[in-house]
Write a protein that holds these residues in place. Structure first.
Motif, PDB file in Angstrom:
ATOM      1  N   LEU A 167       0.937  -1.089  -0.111  1.00 55.47           N
ATOM      2  CA  LEU A 167      -0.071   0.117   0.065  1.00 55.47           C
ATOM      3  C   LEU A 167       0.843   1.066  -0.133  1.00 55.47           C
ATOM      4  N   TYR A 168       0.754   2.046  -1.101  1.00 58.36           N
ATOM      5  CA  TYR A 168       1.690   3.243  -1.490  1.00 58.36           C
ATOM      6  C   TYR A 168       0.751   4.493  -0.867  1.00 58.36           C
ATOM      7  N   ALA A 169       1.567   5.016   0.115  1.00 60.73           N
ATOM      8  CA  ALA A 169       1.028   6.383   0.683  1.00 60.73           C
ATOM      9  C   ALA A 169       1.916   7.573   0.479  1.00 60.73           C
ATOM     10  N   PRO A 170       1.667   8.325  -0.427  1.00 61.28           N
ATOM     11  CA  PRO A 170       2.563   9.407  -0.979  1.00 61.28           C
ATOM     12  C   PRO A 170       2.856  10.583   0.029  1.00 61.28           C
ATOM     13  N   SER A 171       1.800  10.700   1.004  1.00 58.06           N
ATOM     14  CA  SER A 171       1.751  11.829   2.020  1.00 58.06           C
ATOM     15  C   SER A 171       2.585  11.801   3.234  1.00 58.06           C
ATOM     16  N   ALA A 172       3.104  10.379   3.462  1.00 61.38           N
ATOM     17  CA  ALA A 172       3.834   9.967   4.658  1.00 61.38           C
ATOM     18  C   ALA A 172       5.058  10.506   4.436  1.00 61.38           C
ATOM     19  N   GLY A 173       5.844  10.872   5.504  1.00 60.78           N
ATOM     20  CA  GLY A 173       7.106  11.255   5.470  1.00 60.78           C
ATOM     21  C   GLY A 173       7.694  11.328   6.661  1.00 60.78           C
ATOM     22  N   ILE A 174       9.191  11.476   6.729  1.00 64.51           N
ATOM     23  CA  ILE A 174      10.270  11.528   7.962  1.00 64.51           C
ATOM     24  C   ILE A 174      10.516  12.738   8.373  1.00 64.51           C
ATOM     25  N   ILE A 175      10.712  12.826   9.587  1.00 69.87           N
ATOM     26  CA  ILE A 175      10.976  14.095  10.605  1.00 69.87           C
ATOM     27  C   ILE A 175      12.023  14.028  11.365  1.00 69.87           C
ATOM     28  N   CYS A 176      12.589  14.944  12.211  1.00 66.91           N
ATOM     29  CA  CYS A 176      13.211  14.825  12.989  1.00 66.91           C
ATOM     30  C   CYS A 176      12.495  15.238  14.347  1.00 66.91           C
ATOM     31  N   PRO A 177      12.453  14.165  15.267  1.00 67.80           N
ATOM     32  CA  PRO A 177      11.375  14.495  16.287  1.00 67.80           C
ATOM     33  C   PRO A 177      11.592  15.487  17.308  1.00 67.80           C
ATOM     34  N   TYR A 178      13.121  15.557  17.711  1.00 69.03           N
ATOM     35  CA  TYR A 178      13.606  16.674  18.735  1.00 69.03           C
ATOM     36  C   TYR A 178      13.883  17.826  18.343  1.00 69.03           C
ATOM     37  N   GLU A 179      14.138  18.050  16.897  1.00 66.99           N
ATOM     38  CA  GLU A 179      14.113  19.169  16.425  1.00 66.99           C
ATOM     39  C   GLU A 179      12.988  19.875  16.333  1.00 66.99           C
ATOM     40  N   LEU A 180      11.746  18.926  16.002  1.00 68.46           N
ATOM     41  CA  LEU A 180      10.426  19.439  15.885  1.00 68.46           C
ATOM     42  C   LEU A 180      10.010  20.124  17.033  1.00 68.46           C
ATOM     43  N   THR A 181      10.317  19.347  18.308  1.00 71.67           N
ATOM     44  CA  THR A 181       9.907  19.601  19.709  1.00 71.67           C
ATOM     45  C   THR A 181      10.439  21.103  20.007  1.00 71.67           C
ATOM     46  N   LEU A 182      11.874  20.962  19.881  1.00 69.06           N
ATOM     47  CA  LEU A 182      12.889  22.090  20.477  1.00 69.06           C
ATOM     48  C   LEU A 182      12.428  23.274  19.665  1.00 69.06           C
ATOM     49  N   HIS A 183      12.353  23.191  18.483  1.00 72.60           N
ATOM     50  CA  HIS A 183      11.783  24.205  17.714  1.00 72.60           C
ATOM     51  C   HIS A 183      10.599  24.921  17.964  1.00 72.60           C
ATOM     52  N   ALA A 184       9.506  23.964  18.206  1.00 71.36           N
ATOM     53  CA  ALA A 184       8.197  24.533  18.579  1.00 71.36           C
ATOM     54  C   ALA A 184       8.176  25.130  19.856  1.00 71.36           C
ATOM     55  N   MET A 185       9.056  24.363  20.782  1.00 72.94           N
ATOM     56  CA  MET A 185       9.130  25.108  22.069  1.00 72.94           C
ATOM     57  C   MET A 185       9.892  26.517  22.010  1.00 72.94           C
ATOM     58  N   GLU A 186      10.963  26.502  21.482  1.00 74.94           N
ATOM     59  CA  GLU A 186      11.883  27.863  21.229  1.00 74.94           C
ATOM     60  C   GLU A 186      10.849  28.900  20.639  1.00 74.94           C
ATOM     61  N   ASN A 187      10.159  28.561  19.654  1.00 71.95           N
ATOM     62  CA  ASN A 187       9.140  29.453  19.200  1.00 71.95           C
ATOM     63  C   ASN A 187       7.933  29.987  19.983  1.00 71.95           C
ATOM     64  N   ALA A 188       7.538  29.067  20.814  1.00 72.68           N
ATOM     65  CA  ALA A 188       6.685  29.521  21.851  1.00 72.68           C
ATOM     66  C   ALA A 188       7.388  30.559  22.814  1.00 72.68           C
ATOM     67  N   VAL A 189       8.485  30.058  23.363  1.00 74.09           N
ATOM     68  CA  VAL A 189       9.454  31.034  24.244  1.00 74.09           C
ATOM     69  C   VAL A 189       9.435  32.121  23.672  1.00 74.09           C
ATOM     70  N   GLU A 190      10.018  32.177  22.239  1.00 76.69           N
ATOM     71  CA  GLU A 190      10.258  33.566  21.734  1.00 76.69           C
ATOM     72  C   GLU A 190       9.175  34.438  21.515  1.00 76.69           C
ATOM     73  N   ASN A 191       7.988  33.870  21.531  1.00 74.42           N
ATOM     74  CA  ASN A 191       6.554  34.547  21.476  1.00 74.42           C
ATOM     75  C   ASN A 191       6.052  35.057  23.051  1.00 74.42           C
ATOM     76  N   GLY A 192       6.960  34.450  24.072  1.00 77.25           N
ATOM     77  CA  GLY A 192       6.530  35.056  25.545  1.00 77.25           C
ATOM     78  C   GLY A 192       6.023  33.811  26.320  1.00 77.25           C
ATOM     79  N   ALA A 193       6.135  32.609  25.853  1.00 75.99           N
ATOM     80  CA  ALA A 193       6.022  31.625  26.789  1.00 75.99           C
ATOM     81  C   ALA A 193       7.043  31.286  27.598  1.00 75.99           C
ATOM     82  N   GLU A 194       6.939  30.641  28.801  1.00 76.78           N
ATOM     83  CA  GLU A 194       8.034  30.491  29.942  1.00 76.78           C
ATOM     84  C   GLU A 194       8.342  28.885  29.847  1.00 76.78           C
ATOM     85  N   LEU A 195       9.533  28.671  30.133  1.00 78.67           N
ATOM     86  CA  LEU A 195      10.008  26.964  30.265  1.00 78.67           C
ATOM     87  C   LEU A 195      10.694  26.681  31.441  1.00 78.67           C
ATOM     88  N   LYS A 196      10.262  25.876  32.406  1.00 80.34           N
ATOM     89  CA  LYS A 196      11.017  25.804  33.408  1.00 80.34           C
ATOM     90  C   LYS A 196      11.225  24.157  33.323  1.00 80.34           C
TER      91      LYS A 196
END
Lengths: 505, 426
Positions: A167-196
């Motif tokens: 079964l071929y699914a063209p819309s599947a893909g690969i990603i870097c999971p910690y880069e995704l998490t880190l950058h999402a959180m950094e973006n949140a922090v840069e927009n004012g959220a705090e992280l402890k």
């Protein structure tokens, strides 16, 4: 992006000057929302909430973001044909998949839409591929295709000769999971959220108006609480008196192969799913390695990420059913991750039955990585329904500041960079060609690395074939200098995980 | 683009010996590229003695041995660039490198000598299961911490693998006051030199457990212990023999792998057994004008052999650059690893290069054996036979064949190196 943070601090400062309140150490701060858990789910919830005029705090017991399930998983963006139609898993998978391209651009995350193949080895099983395809259609994916052996072999020359269809699914893909998490959180922090970080939640009480959170870093109060605590989200729910669900850890072991083997497959290769999950896959990683795994074993200890010889052998043997030429001599490391499987079988996202101001985002197993951006949106919406005012900020910036590692620069860019900062010309990790400048930047970024593994996840230094043999002494030195701590205090992954004990005689 | 006659990649013992010899033989324009901040390579951290007995006829420490070649490099005014990492080599001999002084730069070379050395096998390559705490180091990395950085990586130590670096580190850590609990070796024999077993383990009462391996790693943050078990004849752990050994440090000395990523990218054919480039008797790879020597070609036990081999590579590169000896590649004899032999270096002998007196064939045997003959033959014609009381895979063997004998062999024929046992067994 940093403007936002500065602007907020200025406002706070103005408040202090006006004498509305004076913030002293030890004072309890009241947040609009606290998110418990800095995994990929918590990160996207925080990012979503940082679009609004809210005070948001994310807390996590670990020393870095993405330290649980988000760190060790298959790193797949799923197409969405697996989940039962109508479930949250199905709806949020499809939505997340559609969002991922934009997200990866905004957050500068490595993402490749490689497509995926569910391979079957017996003509008798082809009907199962058709069933998956129908399920996918019901979920809203209209580009699935059942392909024959010939086309399959054209796409994947190294696939097993026993494979008869896929079964071929063209819309599947690969990603870097910690880069995704880190950058999402950094973006949140840069927009004012705090992280402890290193801030473990130990108790929750509610006085009818606000939650009072006991943590290892003191008391925090909030009007709304989001439970994105992954494997421990049932523990967090219980602290609030909610025993409506359990999280059952399910271990998955993986092997990672050298880049020489990264092109063994072009897409994500699954076998037909079983009741425990999507089975052992073989996939390229965004960095060019080859990943095989996971197996599935229900366990009890939520901190048990040890690998076993039996598990690794199972992974290799099953992976070889798909790709027989997978060479164990290419293995550079192995690891295990725990899926946070919820007791309902679906994602558990919604207000707690005991308090509607406590929103759970729990049971986020596969396809949680894919669904995370969609979960973020859904949780913001649920908070709104529970009474939280969502007032959009005019200055929200969805983009993260892009950092281009030296090795990815063009020759002229790299030369310019070396002229400005000679550290761009000093290679520290020879296997992955990571420079001193890359490592320093990983320590100085919005959510900076505080230990060797954190540097590794941010830069790939130590991720290559020598597994840090050559570069770890240098990385330890740079961390020591940047953090202003002695060499003996630099750790592998926080806590007591030091490398060096004392000076020689 | 800069143009240089000879670029030597790596300023360790191999690169320095090759560069010095090439210059001696008349190549004026030689450049050494070294990634560390010193010449000398791994010798700088090998502060124990035992180096140079064959080459210099006296016993030196690693840094002393390196210093002799560094002096030669300086005396002969051979330029070198430190902290310079080669990023790429093309088969047309263009070298791309980066450093902090010049940024990214390319050099067009007439000839290249590969002398990048080797790296250590890691836990990942062994697939040892368990947790992933700190306290697990390859022996060489631990050696760097102790001898270069001046820090102790742990205080109670188990060493897996009885390779030479592991044995040396057992003694080094014991001398620094660490408790070295045992050295485990999967095989029924050590792959290290006999003298190291005596001087590094026996003298310090450190037990060597043959037929033992580490089957699990324990500890969440820092290593807390390992499970050690005996293995059967098929090297499979015997569960009943499993034993928990508390320790805060596990050193791995489980083999070295030639660092040939650059070679592979340049399209240079590698030997699957040595993981080094296939070379001929002049240390030339299958890409004309690119030579390889030292541990990048095959892992050596003694630096003395590295120096000799590298001088040969330097001389051959000089002959190639100066055009004094460029043998016809068709006129070649194949060297085959025969019965009981794991690999040979070289794998090819160029007949037209046989003006030299002899050709040394380096090889390793596959198993430990006693009272054997090491033989070189072509068909039924035995060219050379040498008796050995004991052979072991841990010690490299050589057979030196006379050029005149080799001239007898026709191009395209095979020279077979083999072990002959006399039936008495071990």
């Amino acid at each position: 992006m940093r403007r936002v943070g500065v602007a907020l601090k200025q406002k706070l400062y103005a408040f202090v000057l006006c004498g509305f309140f004076i913030l002293r150490e030890g004072d309890v701060v009241l947040y609009d929302v606290v998110v418990a858990g800095a995994g990929v789910t918590g990160a996207f919830i925080a990012r979503e909430l940082s679009k609004y005029r809210l005070s948001v705090l994310v807390i996590d017991k670990e020393s870095d973001v993405a330290m649980g399930t988000s760190k060790a998983n298959s790193a797949i963006v799923h197409a969405g044909y697996d989940a039962v139609p109508g479930t949250l898993k199905a709806v949020l998978n499809i939505r997340g998949n559609k969002m991922m391209k934009r997200i990866s651009e905004e957050l500068d995350v490595s993402f490749k839409m490689t497509g995926s193949l569910v391979v079957c080895f017996s003509k008798d099983d082809i009907f199962e591929l058709e069933e998956l395809k129908i399920r996918g259609l019901k979920n809203g994916i209209d580009d699935l295709e059942v392909i024959g052996a010939e086309r399959l072999r054209e796409m994947e020359p190294n696939i097993s000769p026993n494979a008869v269809a896929a079964l071929y699914a063209p819309s599947a893909g690969i990603i870097c999971p910690y880069e995704l998490t880190l950058h999402a959180m950094e973006n949140a922090v840069e927009n004012g959220a705090e992280l402890k970080l290193e801030c473990e939640l130990t108790g929750i009480s509610y006085d009818g108006d606000a939650f009072r959170l006991e943590t290892t870093k003191g008391i925090v109060e909030c009007r709304y609480l989001v439970n994105a605590a992954g494997l421990y989200s049932d523990t967090v729910a219980e602290m609030a008196g909610d025993r409506s669900f359990r999280i059952n850890p399910r271990k998955g072991e993986y092997v990672l192969l050298d880049k020489v083997y990264g092109s063994l497959v072009n897409s994500v290769i699954f076998q037909l799913p079983t009741d425990k999950g999507k089975g052992v896959l073989v996939a390229p990683t965004v960095d060019g390695n080859l990943l095989a795994g996971p197996n599935a074993e229900d366990i009890h200890d939520k901190s048990d990420t040890s690998t076993t010889s039996r598990g690794l052998l199972e992974v290799i043997n099953v992976a070889r059913l798909s790709v027989p030429s997978l060479d164990t001599r290419g293995i550079i490391t192995s690891f295990a991750g725990l899926r946070a499987a919820g007791s309902t079988g679906d994602f558990i996202i919604g207000p707690s039955p005991v308090n509607k101001k406590l929103i759970h985002a729990a049971g986020i197993e596969s396809p949680g990585l894919t669904a995370a951006p969609a979960i973020g949106e859904m949780v913001a919406d649920l908070l709104k329904k529970s009474g939280l005012k969502l007032e959009e900020k005019s200055d929200f910036c969805p983009f993260i500041e892009k950092y281009i590692p030296s090795r990815k620069m063009s020759e002229s860019q790299w030369n310019e960079a070396v002229k400005k900062d000679p550290a761009h010309g000093r290679i520290v990790c020879r296997c992955e060609k990571i420079t001193e400048a890359d490592i320093v930047s990983s320590i100085r970024r919005t959510i900076g690395a505080r230990n060797v593994d954190a540097v590794k996840r941010r830069t790939r230094a130590g991720m290559g074939r020598c597994q840090g043999g050559f570069c770890s002494p240098r990385v330890i030195e740079i961390l020591s200098k940047e953090l202003g701590i002695p060499l003996e205090e630099v750790t592998k992954a926080g806590g007591k995980s030091v490398f060096l004990l004392k000076k020689t005689k | 683009m800069k143009k240089v006659d000879l670029v030597v990649i790596g300023g360790g013992p191999a690169g320095m010996a090759a560069a010095v010899k090439a210059k001696e033989k008349g190549v004026q324009d030689v450049l050494i590229l070294e990634r560390e901040n010193n010449l000398g390579g791994i010798l700088n951290q090998c502060i124990h003695n035992g180096f140079g007995l064959h080459y210099f006829g006296e016993e030196l420490t690693g840094p002393e041995y390196a210093a002799r070649f560094i002096d030669k490099v300086h005396r002969m005014n051979i330029p070198y660039l430190l902290e310079t990492m080669v990023l790429n080599i093309d088969s047309d001999k263009t070298v791309t490198a980066v450093n902090s002084a010049e940024g990214v730069f390319t050099i067009k070379a007439k000839s290249i000598i590969l002398a990048m050395g080797c790296r250590e096998r890691t836990r990942g390559a062994l697939n040892i299961p368990g947790t992933r705490p700190s306290g697990i180091y390859t022996a060489g990395t631990a050696q760097k911490y102790v001898n270069i950085c001046g820090y102790m990586p742990g205080k109670s130590v188990v060493i897996l693998g009885s390779g030479d670096i592991g044995l040396i580190m057992a003694r080094r850590l014991a001398l620094e006051g660490a408790q070295v609990k045992m050295v485990c070796e999967l095989l029924p024999y050590s792959s290290g030199l006999t003298r190291n077993i005596v001087q590094c383990l026996d003298d310090y009462s450190i037990p060597l457990r043959l037929n033992h391996t580490v089957i699990a790693v324990h500890g969440k943050e820092r290593l807390e212990g390992v499970t050690v078990a005996e293995v059967d004849q098929d090297r499979k752990p015997i569960p009943e023999t499993a034993e928990f050994v508390p320790c805060d440090t596990l050193l791995l000395s489980v083999g070295l792998i030639p660092e040939n990523e650059l070679s592979r990218d340049a399209g240079i054919e590698l030997d699957p057994v040595t993981s080094g480039p296939v070379v001929d008797n002049r240390m030339e790879t299958l890409v004309e004008g690119i030579f390889a020597c030292g541990n990048v070609a095959h892992v050596h036990d003694l630096v003395d052999n590295v120096s000799n081999e590298s001088e040969l590579a330097g001389e051959s590169a000089a002959e190639y650059i100066l055009g004094t000896n460029v043998p016809d590649r068709e006129e070649a004899i194949t060297v085959k690893a025969g019965n009981g032999i794991r690999y040979t270096v070289p794998r090819i002998i160029r007949k037209q290069s046989l003006s030299r007196n002899s050709v040394k064939i380096f090889f390793r045997v596959a198993d430990v054996n006693r009272n054997v003959k090491l033989a070189a033959r072509c068909g039924n014609n035995i060219l050379l036979e040498r008796k050995k009381v004991k052979v072991t895979p841990g010690e490299m063997e050589t057979l030196e064949l006379k050029a005149e004998d080799l001239q007898e062999i026709k191009a395209g024929e095979e020279l077979v190196i083999e072990v002959k046992t006399n039936g008495e067994g071990q």
